[in-house]
Design a protein around this motif. Sequence first.
Motif, PDB file in Angstrom:
ATOM      1  N   LEU A  61       0.832  -1.205   0.000  1.00  0.00           N
ATOM      2  CA  LEU A  61       0.000   0.000   0.000  1.00  0.00           C
ATOM      3  C   LEU A  61       0.867   1.256   0.000  1.00  0.00           C
ATOM      4  N   LEU A  62       0.490   2.214  -0.811  1.00  0.00           N
ATOM      5  CA  LEU A  62       1.163   3.515  -0.796  1.00  0.00           C
ATOM      6  C   LEU A  62       0.100   4.607  -0.709  1.00  0.00           C
ATOM      7  N   VAL A  63       0.278   5.538   0.221  1.00  0.00           N
ATOM      8  CA  VAL A  63      -0.673   6.654   0.337  1.00  0.00           C
ATOM      9  C   VAL A  63      -0.052   7.868  -0.324  1.00  0.00           C
ATOM     10  N   MET A  64      -0.857   8.571  -1.101  1.00  0.00           N
ATOM     11  CA  MET A  64      -0.357   9.777  -1.764  1.00  0.00           C
ATOM     12  C   MET A  64      -1.346  10.911  -1.622  1.00  0.00           C
ATOM     13  N   GLY A  65      -0.805  12.129  -1.676  1.00  0.00           N
ATOM     14  CA  GLY A  65      -1.664  13.310  -1.702  1.00  0.00           C
ATOM     15  C   GLY A  65      -1.620  13.880  -3.111  1.00  0.00           C
ATOM     16  N   GLY A  66      -0.907  14.985  -3.270  1.00  0.00           N
ATOM     17  CA  GLY A  66      -0.830  15.634  -4.577  1.00  0.00           C
ATOM     18  C   GLY A  66       0.230  15.062  -5.496  1.00  0.00           C
ATOM     19  N   MET A 107      -8.162  18.523   6.827  1.00  0.00           N
ATOM     20  CA  MET A 107      -8.007  17.103   6.531  1.00  0.00           C
ATOM     21  C   MET A 107      -6.854  16.905   5.540  1.00  0.00           C
ATOM     22  N   ALA A 108      -6.321  15.683   5.538  1.00  0.00           N
ATOM     23  CA  ALA A 108      -5.090  15.397   4.793  1.00  0.00           C
ATOM     24  C   ALA A 108      -5.208  15.654   3.297  1.00  0.00           C
ATOM     25  N   GLY A 109      -6.421  15.487   2.739  1.00  0.00           N
ATOM     26  CA  GLY A 109      -6.578  15.623   1.289  1.00  0.00           C
ATOM     27  C   GLY A 109      -6.828  17.048   0.835  1.00  0.00           C
ATOM     28  N   GLY A 132       2.458  28.884  -1.960  1.00  0.00           N
ATOM     29  CA  GLY A 132       3.108  28.456  -3.203  1.00  0.00           C
ATOM     30  C   GLY A 132       3.654  27.042  -3.146  1.00  0.00           C
ATOM     31  N   ILE A 133       3.619  26.383  -1.975  1.00  0.00           N
ATOM     32  CA  ILE A 133       4.040  24.969  -1.935  1.00  0.00           C
ATOM     33  C   ILE A 133       2.838  24.132  -2.375  1.00  0.00           C
ATOM     34  N   PRO A 134       2.986  23.381  -3.473  1.00  0.00           N
ATOM     35  CA  PRO A 134       1.831  22.606  -3.934  1.00  0.00           C
ATOM     36  C   PRO A 134       1.644  21.333  -3.094  1.00  0.00           C
ATOM     37  N   GLY A 135       0.589  20.588  -3.405  1.00  0.00           N
ATOM     38  CA  GLY A 135       0.372  19.301  -2.735  1.00  0.00           C
ATOM     39  C   GLY A 135      -0.683  19.390  -1.659  1.00  0.00           C
ATOM     40  N   VAL A 137      -2.288  18.660   2.407  1.00  0.00           N
ATOM     41  CA  VAL A 137      -1.939  18.886   3.819  1.00  0.00           C
ATOM     42  C   VAL A 137      -1.248  17.638   4.394  1.00  0.00           C
ATOM     43  N   GLY A 138      -1.754  16.438   4.047  1.00  0.00           N
ATOM     44  CA  GLY A 138      -1.144  15.198   4.558  1.00  0.00           C
ATOM     45  C   GLY A 138       0.301  15.053   4.090  1.00  0.00           C
ATOM     46  N   GLY A 139       0.520  15.313   2.800  1.00  0.00           N
ATOM     47  CA  GLY A 139       1.883  15.232   2.252  1.00  0.00           C
ATOM     48  C   GLY A 139       2.785  16.262   2.916  1.00  0.00           C
ATOM     49  N   ALA A 140       2.249  17.452   3.161  1.00  0.00           N
ATOM     50  CA  ALA A 140       3.050  18.521   3.765  1.00  0.00           C
ATOM     51  C   ALA A 140       3.438  18.164   5.205  1.00  0.00           C
ATOM     52  N   MET A 142       3.707  15.028   6.404  1.00  0.00           N
ATOM     53  CA  MET A 142       4.655  13.909   6.301  1.00  0.00           C
ATOM     54  C   MET A 142       6.043  14.398   5.890  1.00  0.00           C
ATOM     55  N   MET A 143       6.072  15.393   4.985  1.00  0.00           N
ATOM     56  CA  MET A 143       7.357  15.895   4.470  1.00  0.00           C
ATOM     57  C   MET A 143       7.890  17.042   5.340  1.00  0.00           C
ATOM     58  N   ASN A 144       7.136  17.456   6.357  1.00  0.00           N
ATOM     59  CA  ASN A 144       7.473  18.668   7.111  1.00  0.00           C
ATOM     60  C   ASN A 144       7.878  19.769   6.124  1.00  0.00           C
ATOM     61  N   SER A 195       4.347   4.166   8.133  1.00  0.00           N
ATOM     62  CA  SER A 195       3.360   3.088   7.973  1.00  0.00           C
ATOM     63  C   SER A 195       1.973   3.571   8.354  1.00  0.00           C
ATOM     64  N   SER A 196       1.841   4.843   8.672  1.00  0.00           N
ATOM     65  CA  SER A 196       0.541   5.373   9.101  1.00  0.00           C
ATOM     66  C   SER A 196      -0.042   6.262   8.003  1.00  0.00           C
ATOM     67  N   VAL A 197      -1.329   6.522   8.133  1.00  0.00           N
ATOM     68  CA  VAL A 197      -1.975   7.441   7.192  1.00  0.00           C
ATOM     69  C   VAL A 197      -2.418   8.671   7.967  1.00  0.00           C
ATOM     70  N   CYS A 234       7.766  19.147 -12.457  1.00  0.00           N
ATOM     71  CA  CYS A 234       8.919  18.883 -11.574  1.00  0.00           C
ATOM     72  C   CYS A 234       8.365  18.484 -10.213  1.00  0.00           C
ATOM     73  N   ALA A 235       9.258  18.288  -9.254  1.00  0.00           N
ATOM     74  CA  ALA A 235       8.800  17.964  -7.894  1.00  0.00           C
ATOM     75  C   ALA A 235       9.474  18.889  -6.889  1.00  0.00           C
ATOM     76  N   GLY A 236       9.704  20.128  -7.277  1.00  0.00           N
ATOM     77  CA  GLY A 236      10.374  21.072  -6.373  1.00  0.00           C
ATOM     78  C   GLY A 236      11.846  20.704  -6.255  1.00  0.00           C
TER      79      GLY A 236
HETATM   80  C1  LIG Z   1       6.903  23.561  -7.968  1.00  0.00           C
HETATM   81  C2  LIG Z   1       7.124  22.910  -6.640  1.00  0.00           C
HETATM   82  C3  LIG Z   1       7.593  23.666  -5.583  1.00  0.00           C
HETATM   83  C4  LIG Z   1       7.822  23.077  -4.337  1.00  0.00           C
HETATM   84  N1  LIG Z   1       8.273  23.839  -3.304  1.00  0.00           N
HETATM   85  C5  LIG Z   1       8.463  23.292  -2.090  1.00  0.00           C
HETATM   86  C6  LIG Z   1       8.921  24.091  -0.989  1.00  0.00           C
HETATM   87  O1  LIG Z   1       9.140  25.279  -1.093  1.00  0.00           O
HETATM   88  N2  LIG Z   1       9.112  23.451   0.206  1.00  0.00           N
HETATM   89  C7  LIG Z   1       8.864  22.121   0.385  1.00  0.00           C
HETATM   90  O2  LIG Z   1       9.043  21.604   1.507  1.00  0.00           O
HETATM   91  N3  LIG Z   1       8.426  21.343  -0.636  1.00  0.00           N
HETATM   92  C8  LIG Z   1       8.235  21.891  -1.861  1.00  0.00           C
HETATM   93  N4  LIG Z   1       7.794  21.104  -2.901  1.00  0.00           N
HETATM   94  C9  LIG Z   1       7.626  19.657  -2.689  1.00  0.00           C
HETATM   95  C10 LIG Z   1       6.182  19.235  -2.321  1.00  0.00           C
HETATM   96  O3  LIG Z   1       5.243  20.151  -2.844  1.00  0.00           O
HETATM   97  C11 LIG Z   1       5.980  19.120  -0.816  1.00  0.00           C
HETATM   98  O4  LIG Z   1       6.853  18.159  -0.265  1.00  0.00           O
HETATM   99  C12 LIG Z   1       4.531  18.735  -0.491  1.00  0.00           C
HETATM  100  O5  LIG Z   1       4.290  18.978   0.864  1.00  0.00           O
HETATM  101  C13 LIG Z   1       4.203  17.285  -0.825  1.00  0.00           C
HETATM  102  O6  LIG Z   1       2.798  17.100  -0.694  1.00  0.00           O
HETATM  103  P1  LIG Z   1       2.031  16.021  -1.587  1.00  0.00           P
HETATM  104  O7  LIG Z   1       0.657  15.900  -1.083  1.00  0.00           O
HETATM  105  O8  LIG Z   1       2.170  16.346  -3.019  1.00  0.00           O
HETATM  106  O9  LIG Z   1       2.885  14.725  -1.224  1.00  0.00           O
HETATM  107  P2  LIG Z   1       3.048  13.394  -2.077  1.00  0.00           P
HETATM  108  O10 LIG Z   1       4.096  13.608  -3.124  1.00  0.00           O
HETATM  109  O11 LIG Z   1       1.743  12.862  -2.500  1.00  0.00           O
HETATM  110  O12 LIG Z   1       3.657  12.457  -0.943  1.00  0.00           O
HETATM  111  C14 LIG Z   1       4.885  12.780  -0.323  1.00  0.00           C
HETATM  112  C15 LIG Z   1       5.159  11.727   0.773  1.00  0.00           C
HETATM  113  O13 LIG Z   1       4.169  11.834   1.789  1.00  0.00           O
HETATM  114  C16 LIG Z   1       3.439  10.616   1.925  1.00  0.00           C
HETATM  115  N5  LIG Z   1       2.038  10.996   2.155  1.00  0.00           N
HETATM  116  C17 LIG Z   1       1.266  11.837   1.436  1.00  0.00           C
HETATM  117  N6  LIG Z   1       0.065  11.983   2.001  1.00  0.00           N
HETATM  118  C18 LIG Z   1       0.056  11.192   3.108  1.00  0.00           C
HETATM  119  C19 LIG Z   1      -0.900  10.899   4.110  1.00  0.00           C
HETATM  120  N7  LIG Z   1      -2.115  11.443   4.131  1.00  0.00           N
HETATM  121  N8  LIG Z   1      -0.554  10.033   5.087  1.00  0.00           N
HETATM  122  C20 LIG Z   1       0.667   9.457   5.106  1.00  0.00           C
HETATM  123  N9  LIG Z   1       1.619   9.703   4.187  1.00  0.00           N
HETATM  124  C21 LIG Z   1       1.312  10.563   3.201  1.00  0.00           C
HETATM  125  C22 LIG Z   1       3.640   9.870   0.620  1.00  0.00           C
HETATM  126  O14 LIG Z   1       3.534   8.460   0.812  1.00  0.00           O
HETATM  127  C23 LIG Z   1       5.065  10.293   0.249  1.00  0.00           C
HETATM  128  O15 LIG Z   1       6.005   9.513   0.968  1.00  0.00           O
HETATM  129  C24 LIG Z   1       7.566  21.685  -4.160  1.00  0.00           C
HETATM  130  C25 LIG Z   1       7.080  20.918  -5.243  1.00  0.00           C
HETATM  131  C26 LIG Z   1       6.860  21.524  -6.469  1.00  0.00           C
HETATM  132  C27 LIG Z   1       6.321  20.703  -7.594  1.00  0.00           C
END
Ligand SMILES: Cc1cc2nc3c(=O)[nH]c(=O)nc-3n(C[C@H](O)[C@H](O)[C@H](O)COP(=O)(O)OP(=O)(O)OC[C@H]3O[C@@H](n4cnc5c(N)ncnc54)[C@H](O)[C@@H]3O)c2cc1C
Length: 314
Positions: A61-66, A107-109, A132-135, A137-140, A142-144, A195-197, A234-236
């Motif tokens: 299983l893989l959880v994703m946001g944006g 909520m995360a989505g 301006g950070i896309p994606g 809330v859950g991804g943000a 998780m990624m701090n 391993s959590s959502v 791109c992915a930032g």
């Molecule tokens: C143009 C551009 C600019 C960017 N600028 C920045 C920036 O300034 N700073 C910065 O920090 N990042 C930046 N990013 C990177 C990215 O946008 C962030 O890391 C963002 O927070 C990721 O969110 P997401 O929902 O897209 O994560 P995803 O890519 O969907 O997932 C990222 C990770 O989080 C996990 N995850 C997602 N959702 C959940 C959930 N609900 N529960 C558990 N795990 C989850 C996924 O399994 C994966 O491991 C940028 C990206 C782009 C494309």
Amino acid sequence: MNEETHRWLTGRFGGSIRFEEPMSGYTSFKVGGPADILAHPESVEDLVELIDGCKKRKLPLLVMGGGTNTLVKDSGIRGMVVVLSKGFDRIRKNKSPEAGRMIITAMAGARLGTLCGFAVKQGLKGLSFAAGIPGSVGGAIMMNAGTASGCMADILTSVTMLDSNGKIISFDRGSLRFEYRRLAGIIGSDENPESSVIIEGGFKLQSFDTQALEKETRVLMHERMKKQPVGLPCAGCFFKNPPAGKTAGQLMEEAGLKGKRIGGAQISTVHANFIVNRDNACAADILALMEHAQQTVFKKFGIRLQPEVKIVGA
Ligand SMILES: Cc1cc2nc3c(=O)[nH]c(=O)nc-3n(C[C@H](O)[C@H](O)[C@H](O)COP(=O)(O)OP(=O)(O)OC[C@H]3O[C@@H](n4cnc5c(N)ncnc54)[C@H](O)[C@@H]3O)c2cc1C
């Protein structure tokens, strides 16, 4: 996938399930082979049932946001990808016991951009670093996610997650250990956050003037546009900054990597730490460019750059 799994998914979840779904449509890199199964649960109950069903059937299983920090390999993803969006996008405002402060629960989505816009409209300060950070809330969380001026860990008050045993648990900020660009652990618990959502987060914000916040957001967005490639998938920032010294972007620029191309992937000419999909790149092009950049920087500076982007897939 066996017939029983197919029957369970189509019978119970119907239109919210896709099979052999190309991941290029779910990632900001616009690359990636098919996921065996892709699910869009629209309620917490459906999410719990999907995850429990995957566990019983031993489906990865893989959880994703944006998908804005994820690179999916060309061979795609075996098992199930759960994408949180519709049904997981509620944002609400609550009172805080502290004067002049409010808590926003998202909520995360929900899109991080929507959360930022909501805070500005409500006259609440604290999220401007995230403009301006896309994606999602859950991804943000998780990624701090963040910038030099702040990160999610600075404003979080609580996180609610579905743990690996299928239990919904809330943790306050003090129980969560954040590191640079990751939720690293839960204090006093063996639970691995990976391993959590994440289901939702609470954010502590301060009352402020809406017009001043609007202006600040406009300035920050403008700065971002000037410093980052605009309009190319791109992915930032691709690599994490080393713990001390020059940033990954500075090291890459000084190593002469700006503009380097492999296949359809290119190291941005605007910001060296951005790998862009310039012309129908595949994931293999991006990975080859990543390795080239790592080797070049290592040869010149003796520093091994580590990807910030999550690389997933078979
Ligand atoms: C143009 C551009 C600019 C960017 N600028 C920045 C920036 O300034 N700073 C910065 O920090 N990042 C930046 N990013 C990177 C990215 O946008 C962030 O890391 C963002 O927070 C990721 O969110 P997401 O929902 O897209 O994560 P995803 O890519 O969907 O997932 C990222 C990770 O989080 C996990 N995850 C997602 N959702 C959940 C959930 N609900 N529960 C558990 N795990 C989850 C996924 O399994 C994966 O491991 C940028 C990206 C782009 C494309």
